[in-house]
Write a protein that holds these residues in place. Structure first.
Motif, PDB file in Angstrom:
ATOM      1  N   GLU A  93      36.859  38.137  34.763  1.00  0.00           N
ATOM      2  CA  GLU A  93      35.910  38.982  33.935  1.00  0.00           C
ATOM      3  C   GLU A  93      34.187  38.799  34.307  1.00  0.00           C
ATOM      4  OE1 GLU A  93      35.416  41.659  31.133  1.00  0.00           O
ATOM      5  OE2 GLU A  93      37.192  40.899  31.592  1.00  0.00           O
ATOM      6  N   LEU A  94      33.874  37.361  34.646  1.00  0.00           N
ATOM      7  CA  LEU A  94      32.534  37.373  35.149  1.00  0.00           C
ATOM      8  C   LEU A  94      32.408  37.939  36.563  1.00  0.00           C
ATOM      9  CD1 LEU A  94      31.924  33.538  34.380  1.00  0.00           C
ATOM     10  CD2 LEU A  94      30.700  35.209  33.155  1.00  0.00           C
ATOM     11  N   GLU A  95      33.181  37.886  37.323  1.00  0.00           N
ATOM     12  CA  GLU A  95      33.025  38.365  38.539  1.00  0.00           C
ATOM     13  C   GLU A  95      33.047  40.164  38.468  1.00  0.00           C
ATOM     14  OE1 GLU A  95      32.482  37.200  41.569  1.00  0.00           O
ATOM     15  OE2 GLU A  95      33.480  35.311  41.700  1.00  0.00           O
ATOM     16  N   LYS A  96      33.726  40.476  37.540  1.00  0.00           N
ATOM     17  CA  LYS A  96      33.636  41.850  37.173  1.00  0.00           C
ATOM     18  C   LYS A  96      32.412  42.151  36.891  1.00  0.00           C
ATOM     19  CE  LYS A  96      37.349  43.774  35.152  1.00  0.00           C
ATOM     20  NZ  LYS A  96      38.058  44.198  34.167  1.00  0.00           N
ATOM     21  N   TRP A  97      31.648  41.722  36.086  1.00  0.00           N
ATOM     22  CA  TRP A  97      30.172  41.886  35.465  1.00  0.00           C
ATOM     23  C   TRP A  97      29.154  41.742  36.748  1.00  0.00           C
ATOM     24  CZ3 TRP A  97      25.632  39.230  35.324  1.00  0.00           C
ATOM     25  CH2 TRP A  97      24.568  39.703  34.926  1.00  0.00           C
ATOM     26  N   LEU A  98      29.277  40.582  37.407  1.00  0.00           N
ATOM     27  CA  LEU A  98      28.474  40.455  38.646  1.00  0.00           C
ATOM     28  C   LEU A  98      28.547  41.576  39.605  1.00  0.00           C
ATOM     29  CD1 LEU A  98      28.967  36.562  39.215  1.00  0.00           C
ATOM     30  CD2 LEU A  98      26.887  37.590  38.644  1.00  0.00           C
TER      31      LEU A  98
END
Length: 264
Positions: A93-98
């Motif tokens: 999920e963090l990578e998706k935002w980044l």
């Protein structure tokens, strides 16, 4: 009634990051307990990182979850940030935002609020890009291990930040003490430890899914932090709690400690 400690395997199989974000971080104009808590978190993080002089080169965020709100003021005070979590789907999920992928959770309202706190030096989109540039890596982390980041080698950090993580990761007080000692190995002497967590909470809910929480009292937290080799520079209790249907905490605490000696 308590239903036992939520295991790592249960988190990997049952923790839904999107439900968590929607439940706790759908920031808006409503006066829900969750919005009140988030505003207090953001105000205190702004104070710690922008007013109180907690700064340096490298900050490691321990147990980032799928969230980035806790790093918005930190990116004004640290050149590089490492985000970490145990749960694979949170890292995704963090990578998706980044990477600005379709369907990434929108933090725009939170961005605007933090920009206002910081005097509108930047607008939301600029702030978002600044944080993206600051986050250099997203890593797996297990606070129960003597090497929380496994084989990954990093410079010693100037600050460790942990927000709403350790109470969920530790089944009992000895484990909490151990986790703080483990994390200390990542921090340089003189570095800062910033912990924000729930007080006296035994569980929290994401929809119908219940997750355990270690019931932490003020003096227990202070004793564990001191035992891990820190002096306590600041300890503040916020009486605001989550909705009774979401958690049974009795407020939250903000702690700033400073490491006095190298981890043995």
């Amino acid at each position: 009634m308590e239903s036992g400690f939520t295991s790592k395997d249960t988190y990997l199989s049952h923790f839904n990051p999107r439900d968590y974000l929607e439940n706790y971080y759908s920031f808006g104009s409503s006066d829900s307990a969750e919005n009140q808590v988030l505003r207090l978190l953001l105000k205190n993080l702004f104070k710690i990182f922008c007013l109180d002089g907690v700064n340096g080169d490298l900050l490691i965020d321990i147990g980032s979850g799928p969230t980035i709100y806790q790093l918005l003021s930190a990116c004004e005070s640290f050149k590089e940030i490492i985000a970490t979590d145990y749960i694979d789907q949170n890292l995704q999920e963090l990578e998706k935002w980044l990477k600005k992928e379709p369907g990434a959770f929108s933090w725009s309202l939170v961005m605007t609020y933090v920009c206002e706190l910081e005097g509108n030096r930047a607008k939301g989109p600029e702030k978002e890009e600044k944080l993206r540039r600051a986050i250099k890596q997203v890593l797996k982390c297990d606070v129960t291990q003597s090497r929380p980041l496994g084989a990954v080698s990093l410079p010693l950090a100037d600050c460790l930040l942990s927000t709403l993580c350790l109470d969920a990761a530790c089944p009992d007080l000895p484990a909490y003490h151990s986790a703080l000692r483990n994390l200390s190995s990542l921090l340089k002497p003189g570095g800062y430890l910033v912990i924000i967590d729930a007080l006296e909470s035994s569980y929290y809910m994401i929809g119908e899914q219940r997750f355990s929480s270690l019931c932490l009292r003020q003096e227990e937290v202070k004793a564990a932090v001191r035992e891990a080799g820190y002096t306590i520079k600041q300890f503040e209790v916020i009486p605001q709690s989550y909705s009774s249907t979401r958690a049974n905490n009795k407020g939250l605490f903000f702690l700033v400690g400073q490491k006095l000696r190298s981890s043995e």
